[in-house]
Design a protein around this motif. Structure first.
Motif, PDB file in Angstrom:
ATOM      1  N   GLY A  72      -9.215  10.871   3.321  1.00 29.59           N
ATOM      2  CA  GLY A  72      -8.778   9.353   4.230  1.00 29.59           C
ATOM      3  C   GLY A  72      -9.821   8.971   5.573  1.00 29.59           C
ATOM      4  N   MET A  98       0.848  -0.996   0.320  1.00 27.50           N
ATOM      5  CA  MET A  98       0.145   0.007   0.174  1.00 27.50           C
ATOM      6  C   MET A  98       0.740   1.161   0.187  1.00 27.50           C
ATOM      7  N   THR A  99       1.652   1.285   0.769  1.00 24.26           N
ATOM      8  CA  THR A  99       2.599   2.290   0.934  1.00 24.26           C
ATOM      9  C   THR A  99       3.452   2.696  -0.467  1.00 24.26           C
ATOM     10  N   GLY A 130      -9.550   2.579   2.174  1.00 23.02           N
ATOM     11  CA  GLY A 130      -9.498   1.428   2.049  1.00 23.02           C
ATOM     12  C   GLY A 130     -11.105   0.587   1.298  1.00 23.02           C
ATOM     13  N   THR A 138      -3.812  -3.575  -2.980  1.00 22.48           N
ATOM     14  CA  THR A 138      -2.825  -3.076  -2.230  1.00 22.48           C
ATOM     15  C   THR A 138      -2.337  -4.610  -1.114  1.00 22.48           C
ATOM     16  N   CYS A 147      -5.082   1.636   7.163  1.00 24.96           N
ATOM     17  CA  CYS A 147      -3.330   2.104   7.345  1.00 24.96           C
ATOM     18  C   CYS A 147      -3.289   3.551   6.346  1.00 24.96           C
ATOM     19  N   GLY A 148      -3.812   3.454   5.624  1.00 22.04           N
ATOM     20  CA  GLY A 148      -3.250   4.259   4.002  1.00 22.04           C
ATOM     21  C   GLY A 148      -3.559   5.484   5.156  1.00 22.04           C
ATOM     22  N   ARG A 149      -3.544   5.789   6.234  1.00 20.19           N
ATOM     23  CA  ARG A 149      -4.224   7.375   6.844  1.00 20.19           C
ATOM     24  C   ARG A 149      -2.864   7.665   7.545  1.00 20.19           C
ATOM     25  N   LEU A 159      -8.306   1.238  -1.990  1.00 17.07           N
ATOM     26  CA  LEU A 159      -6.460   0.295  -1.303  1.00 17.07           C
ATOM     27  C   LEU A 159      -6.964  -0.098  -1.357  1.00 17.07           C
ATOM     28  N   ILE A 181       0.854   4.193  -2.652  1.00 13.62           N
ATOM     29  CA  ILE A 181       0.419   5.769  -2.457  1.00 13.62           C
ATOM     30  C   ILE A 181       1.922   6.105  -2.745  1.00 13.62           C
TER      31      ILE A 181
END
Lengths: 245, 297
Positions: B77, B56-57, B128, B237, B81-83, B155, B60
């Motif tokens: 967001g 995912m990282t 997500g 991701t 995790c994404g945030r 994501l 992004i």
């Protein structure tokens, strides 16, 4: 209307107060009006606030100024003027450090406490640099309030909030509506205190020793980095194929 | 944010951390940067607290390079995790409540249009599968039906990775997870099909195997959202923790999944296609004019 020199119900003193201290506002500390200041939770005349700020910043260990985004980013003429006045103020404090808070993004996994202060963990910068007196200026109020409370909770730092709005209860000294003129009065108060014989911490034998030791340590660190820094040797030097699918 | 905010006050240059000076001097603001130039400019996000090997990282990081105007972009967001990465990026980030990201984005985009009539502001939702397909499903669908002009990026790690491995609507049928020990009983939601039904102007599905493609897809999605209508990017991701993918094998997994069931797919409306062709022609004409003026000088 609040009255000057009202007796304190709750004293806002340098900590550490321990985890999760009550906010000063919840304990009955109220904000000063224009023409007044707040010192250790007590509303006092503005002149007394200048004196308290000058005394703390000149006599306590490792005085530091933490300029926030409203000072370090000069996107208007006004912020640029304010920034230059803050630098004039800093010049009156011998041995002063300037560590900016350029924005409020969380910084993980690790911050450089010598380079930056972050509202998510301001105590790290204060602990690392052994700061016992500091000024916050140009920090948006909602982040200043959180930061001041955390500093009081975990450190023995005397906090000064030079706030362009209503002031901050959780600072040990706070001036509300602190515009350029008031910042210049703080500078003048520093000059006056020195004239009256106040010996700045940096000029005391203990202060001189500590600053000299710190300078020597930094010199060694810089030397170590210069001799051991890895060079960038990666395939990215050659670049990626833009058309690769 | 705008380019005007990226000026250090005179006198403070030497006090600013290197990271910020680099952003001002070598950031991607106000110019086009390419994936192939990574390493030569300061990226919007570099440090992050994500797990080692997190796909995912990577997605992004590359997606942020694709933003056509990061200095005029706001990202939304939600929990997940994404945030953790997005909130550390040097770009305005709004943390929506779980479920309301596309509702907030709708209001934000409309508000920005009123507040800045002469400056296009891009709004991108990046959340997500749980935030968009499960809890935020209603707001996502309605924003699409209302033809709100912003980009939604899912994501898709096919699990609630941040909370210990619960199944999401996007988890594959039969998948056994820590908090779904009997295996998922239902099919993976067809968000691509739903986007088609809702008339989304640009839909893309991809895995993070090709950085240039990620940046191109995001760029197209954001540009189309400016003029034509809602756009949707669904990115695989993987969560290497909850799916127990060894860190060095994360990209192998991405390639396998891409080959198996997550191949690159683009669905673009005629209007969006015409718009992209138009801006491409304008770009070429502009470059030609610049070259001609240089030659003349």
């Amino acid at each position: 209307m609040t009255t000057a020199t009202s007796s304190p119900r709750y004293q806002v003193l340098p900590g550490p107060e321990g985890l999760l201290p009550p906010s000063a506002a919840a304990m009955g500390v109220v904000l000063p009006q224009d023409g007044e200041g707040l010192v250790e939770g007590v509303i006092v005349p503005e002149a007394a606030t200048y004196k308290a700020i000058a005394k703390a910043m000149l006599t306590r260990r490792n005085p530091t100024i933490f300029p926030g985004p409203l000072v370090v980013w000069g996107w208007t003429k006004h912020t640029q003027e304010k920034a230059s006045v803050v630098l004039e103020l800093a010049a009156e404090i011998p041995g002063v450090k300037i560590i900016p808070m350029p924005d409020y993004r969380p910084i993980y996994p690790k911050i450089d406490p010598e380079a930056v202060i972050n509202p998510c963990h301001p105590n790290l910068t204060i602990w690392h640099n052994k700061i016992e007196a500091c000024i916050f200026v140009g920090v948006h109020c909602h982040f200043a309030s959180v930061t001041l409370k955390m500093v009081r909770a975990g450190t023995n730092c005397y906090t000064v909030a030079l706030c362009a709005e209503a002031g901050h209860e959780d600072a040990m000294a706070s001036l509300p509506h602190c515009d350029i003129e008031k910042l210049q009065r703080v500078t003048e108060a520093l000059r006056q205190a020195k004239k009256e014989g106040l010996v700045p911490w940096a000029l005391t034998p203990a202060g001189k020793r500590e600053l000299a030791a710190e300078a020597e340590q930094k010199r060694k660190q810089r030397k170590a980095i210069a001799t051991s820094a890895p060079t960038f040797a990666h395939e990215l030097v050659a670049g990626l194929d833009e058309n690769e699918e | 944010m705008s380019l005007d905010t990226l000026k250090i006050s005179p006198g403070f240059e030497s006090y600013m951390p290197k990271e910020y000076v680099d952003l001002v001097e070598r950031g991607p603001y106000g110019r086009d940067v390419k994936v192939s130039e990574m390493g030569t400019f300061k990226e919007i996000i570099e440090e992050h607290p994500m797990c080692a090997g997190c796909a995912m990282t990577l997605f992004i990081r590359t997606a942020l390079i694709g933003l056509p105007a990061p200095e005029h972009t706001v990202i939304l967001g939600t929990a997940g995790c994404g945030r953790l990465v997005l909130s550390q990026a040097s770009i305005p980030f709004i943390y929506g409540n779980y479920g309301d990201t596309n509702g907030v984005a709708s209001g934000l985009k409309r508000g920005l249009e009123i507040r800045f009539p002469n400056q296009t502001k891009d709004v991108v939702v990046m959340a997500g599968d749980g935030g968009l397909a499960d809890i935020g499903f209603s707001c996502v669908m309605h924003s699409w039906f209302r033809k709100e002009k912003f980009t939604t990026v899912m994501l898709d790690n096919e699990v609630y990775g941040n909370t210990g491995g619960q199944e999401s609507g996007m988890t594959n049928k039969g998948m056994v997870l820590k908090m779904a020990p009997f295996g998922k009983k239902f099919e993976k939601m067809d968000m691509i099909g739903l986007a088609k039904t809702a008339g989304v102007a640009y839909i893309a599905r991809l895995a993070p195997t090709n950085p240039t493609r990620i940046a191109n897809v995001i760029r197209k999605a954001v540009l189309i959202a400016r003029e034509v209508g809602p756009t949707y990017v669904q990115a695989y991701t993987s969560c290497n923790i909850e799916y127990a993918i060894p860190t060095p094998k994360v990209m192998d997994d991405a390639r396998e999944v891409e080959k198996d069931r997550y191949g690159f797919m683009e669905i673009i409306s005629d209007e969006a296609k015409a718009y992209l062709e138009r801006i491409e022609q304008e770009k070429k004409a502009k470059a030609k004019a610049v070259a001609a003026s240089k030659a003349g000088a």
